[in-house]
Design a protein around this motif. Structure first.
Motif, mmCIF file in Angstrom:
data_model
loop_
_atom_site.group_PDB
_atom_site.id
_atom_site.type_symbol
_atom_site.label_atom_id
_atom_site.label_comp_id
_atom_site.label_asym_id
_atom_site.label_seq_id
_atom_site.Cartn_x
_atom_site.Cartn_y
_atom_site.Cartn_z
ATOM 1 N N SER A 125 19.813 49.854 48.121
ATOM 2 C CA SER A 125 20.443 48.761 48.855
ATOM 3 C C SER A 125 21.047 49.310 50.149
ATOM 4 N N PHE A 126 21.532 48.407 50.987
ATOM 5 C CA PHE A 126 22.170 48.829 52.239
ATOM 6 C C PHE A 126 23.361 49.740 51.949
ATOM 7 N N VAL A 127 24.202 49.356 51.004
ATOM 8 C CA VAL A 127 25.390 50.151 50.688
ATOM 9 C C VAL A 127 25.001 51.525 50.162
ATOM 10 N N GLU A 128 23.982 51.587 49.341
ATOM 11 C CA GLU A 128 23.538 52.882 48.808
ATOM 12 C C GLU A 128 23.018 53.775 49.927
ATOM 13 N N LYS A 129 22.293 53.183 50.867
ATOM 14 C CA LYS A 129 21.778 53.976 51.985
ATOM 15 C C LYS A 129 22.917 54.451 52.891
ATOM 16 N N VAL A 130 23.919 53.613 53.088
ATOM 17 C CA VAL A 130 25.073 54.008 53.898
ATOM 18 C C VAL A 130 25.821 55.163 53.232
ATOM 19 N N GLN A 131 26.021 55.045 51.922
ATOM 20 C CA GLN A 131 26.740 56.094 51.200
ATOM 21 C C GLN A 131 26.007 57.429 51.295
ATOM 22 N N GLU A 132 24.703 57.393 51.115
ATOM 23 C CA GLU A 132 23.909 58.618 51.185
ATOM 24 C C GLU A 132 23.890 59.179 52.609
ATOM 25 N N PHE A 133 23.751 58.294 53.583
ATOM 26 C CA PHE A 133 23.723 58.704 54.987
ATOM 27 C C PHE A 133 25.024 59.398 55.379
ATOM 28 N N LEU A 134 26.162 58.826 55.010
ATOM 29 C CA LEU A 134 27.447 59.407 55.381
ATOM 30 C C LEU A 134 27.748 60.684 54.599
ATOM 31 N N ALA A 135 27.240 60.774 53.381
ATOM 32 C CA ALA A 135 27.446 61.996 52.600
ATOM 33 C C ALA A 135 26.705 63.167 53.247
ATOM 34 N N GLN A 136 25.532 62.879 53.812
ATOM 35 C CA GLN A 136 24.729 63.937 54.439
ATOM 36 C C GLN A 136 25.090 64.150 55.912
ATOM 37 N N ASN A 137 25.652 63.100 56.537
ATOM 38 C CA ASN A 137 25.949 63.163 57.968
ATOM 39 C C ASN A 137 27.360 62.657 58.249
ATOM 40 N N PRO A 138 28.361 63.389 57.834
ATOM 41 C CA PRO A 138 29.729 62.946 58.091
ATOM 42 C C PRO A 138 30.057 63.058 59.587
ATOM 43 N N GLY A 139 31.072 62.356 60.005
ATOM 44 C CA GLY A 139 31.469 62.415 61.412
ATOM 45 C C GLY A 139 31.760 61.042 61.964
ATOM 46 N N ARG A 140 32.567 61.003 63.038
ATOM 47 C CA ARG A 140 32.994 59.732 63.617
ATOM 48 C C ARG A 140 31.826 58.908 64.140
ATOM 49 N N GLU A 141 30.844 59.576 64.744
ATOM 50 C CA GLU A 141 29.714 58.848 65.312
ATOM 51 C C GLU A 141 28.931 58.115 64.233
ATOM 52 N N ASN A 142 28.720 58.765 63.101
ATOM 53 C CA ASN A 142 27.965 58.143 62.018
ATOM 54 C C ASN A 142 28.783 57.067 61.305
ATOM 55 N N ILE A 143 30.106 57.243 61.273
ATOM 56 C CA ILE A 143 30.974 56.178 60.763
ATOM 57 C C ILE A 143 30.813 54.939 61.645
ATOM 58 N N ALA A 144 30.746 55.158 62.958
ATOM 59 C CA ALA A 144 30.581 54.045 63.894
ATOM 60 C C ALA A 144 29.244 53.335 63.669
ATOM 61 N N ILE A 145 28.182 54.110 63.413
ATOM 62 C CA ILE A 145 26.866 53.504 63.153
ATOM 63 C C ILE A 145 26.903 52.674 61.869
ATOM 64 N N ALA A 146 27.514 53.228 60.830
ATOM 65 C CA ALA A 146 27.613 52.498 59.563
ATOM 66 C C ALA A 146 28.451 51.233 59.724
ATOM 67 N N SER A 147 29.541 51.326 60.492
ATOM 68 C CA SER A 147 30.395 50.154 60.725
ATOM 69 C C SER A 147 29.626 49.061 61.461
ATOM 70 N N LYS A 148 28.804 49.473 62.427
ATOM 71 C CA LYS A 148 27.985 48.499 63.155
ATOM 72 C C LYS A 148 26.995 47.835 62.212
ATOM 73 N N GLY A 149 26.458 48.592 61.256
ATOM 74 C CA GLY A 149 25.544 48.013 60.280
ATOM 75 C C GLY A 149 26.226 46.963 59.425
ATOM 76 N N VAL A 150 27.454 47.233 58.987
ATOM 77 C CA VAL A 150 28.219 46.258 58.197
ATOM 78 C C VAL A 150 28.457 45.001 59.024
ATOM 79 N N TYR A 151 28.817 45.195 60.284
ATOM 80 C CA TYR A 151 29.067 44.057 61.170
ATOM 81 C C TYR A 151 27.800 43.221 61.362
ATOM 82 N N ASP A 152 26.659 43.883 61.564
ATOM 83 C CA ASP A 152 25.399 43.160 61.784
ATOM 84 C C ASP A 152 24.997 42.315 60.581
#
Length: 309
Positions: A125-152
């Protein structure tokens, strides 16, 4: 005939004209026939010189135009050569930087697209992909990308149901992502997560360090939610001017008409910055009804999205 020669002709012409006028006046005064003959002779000379000068005028004009064009072309050539050399030296780094920026933007867009797209053969699911993405790619920039995905996906309950928002909120620790997740749920009519985040943040308002209190006030302001305003109000009486100012700013972003009374006592504050800001807050809040900011709008979320660098 060169330009110097023509200049001499012009001077001679002027001298002869002057002489002719003088003799003419003298002839009129004395009435002497000999002087009359001299005047006629001078007039003939003047006429000949005028004719000669008229013949040379087109040539002189052409030479001046040609000389001007050659000078202009020379200057333009020198300027273009200098600009070309500068372009070779200066534009390359700029072009490289722009290319890197474009590449980064494309990369961000692709990452976001991958998070939002439910691919065939990928059961996540979207949430599962976000969790995996952030676990492998931590950082403010990737948090911003994930936040934009939630907003979209704010209006897409199929790909991002309410329970998924709840899961994402509780499994993440980043304040920005948690806020955006809670705001999206509030936009859908459920303020539960936003109320929880505000309650959890209030502990920082009791810190003895003014900088800690200011940091919390800034985060509360980003919620754009009225419950945050209620938490901010006590800090309007803080002894630290910096905290007081941040409290006013936070109230301006989260309060409504019902909070004006808490600000009025600061209108005549001895600190000019506090007094000015208090008036500005009142002017802002008096235009908002007592129901304003009790539910987050999509524009509120967009205004506080963490930037993708």
């Amino acid at each position: 005939m060169n330009i110097l020669g023509n200049s001499k002709i012009s001077l001679l012409l002027a001298a002869l004209l002057g002489a002719g006028i003088s003799y003419g006046l003298f002839g009129v005064m004395v009435g002497d026939s000999a002087h009359q003959q001299k005047i006629l002779s001078l007039e003939h000379k003047v006429a000949e010189l005028e004719a000669l000068l008229a013949q040379q005028a087109p040539t002189l004009h052409s030479k001046r135009v040609l000389t001007g064009n050659l000078v202009g072309q020379s200057l333009a050539s020198s300027t273009n050569s200098a600009m070309g050399a500068a372009g070779k030296n200066d534009l390359s780094p700029t072009a490289s930087t722009e290319g890197e920026a474009d590449s980064a933007a494309v990369n961000h867009e692709q990452i976001l697209k991958d998070l939002l797209t439910l691919a065939y053969g990928d059961p996540r699911s979207f949430v599962e992909k976000v969790q995996e993405f952030l676990a492998q790619n931590p950082g403010r920039e990737n948090i911003a990308i994930a936040s934009k995905g939630v907003y979209d996906l704010a209006e897409n309950r199929d790909n991002l149901p309410d329970y998924a928002l709840d899961t994402l909120y509780h499994q993440q620790t980043n304040t920005d992502l948690k806020r955006v997740t809670a705001q999206v749920l509030s936009m859908r009519g459920d303020n539960r997560l936003l109320e929880k985040q505000i309650t959890d943040m209030q502990a920082g308002l009791r810190s003895e360090n003014p900088a800690d209190r200011q940091k919390v006030l800034v985060e509360l302001a980003k919620t754009r939610y009225v419950s945050a305003a209620n938490a901010v109000v006590p800090l309007l009486q803080d002894e630290d001017i910096g905290v007081k100012l941040d409290a006013l700013l936070a109230l301006r972003s989260t309060g409504n008409q019902t909070h004006i009374g808490f600000v009025e006592s600061l209108v005549n504050h001895p600190d000019a910055s506090v007094s000015w800001l208090a008036n500005d807050v009142i002017n802002t809040l008096q235009n908002l009804s007592d129901r304003a900011r009790t539910r987050i709008t999509q524009a509120d979320i967009a205004a506080e999205l963490p930037p993708i660098m």
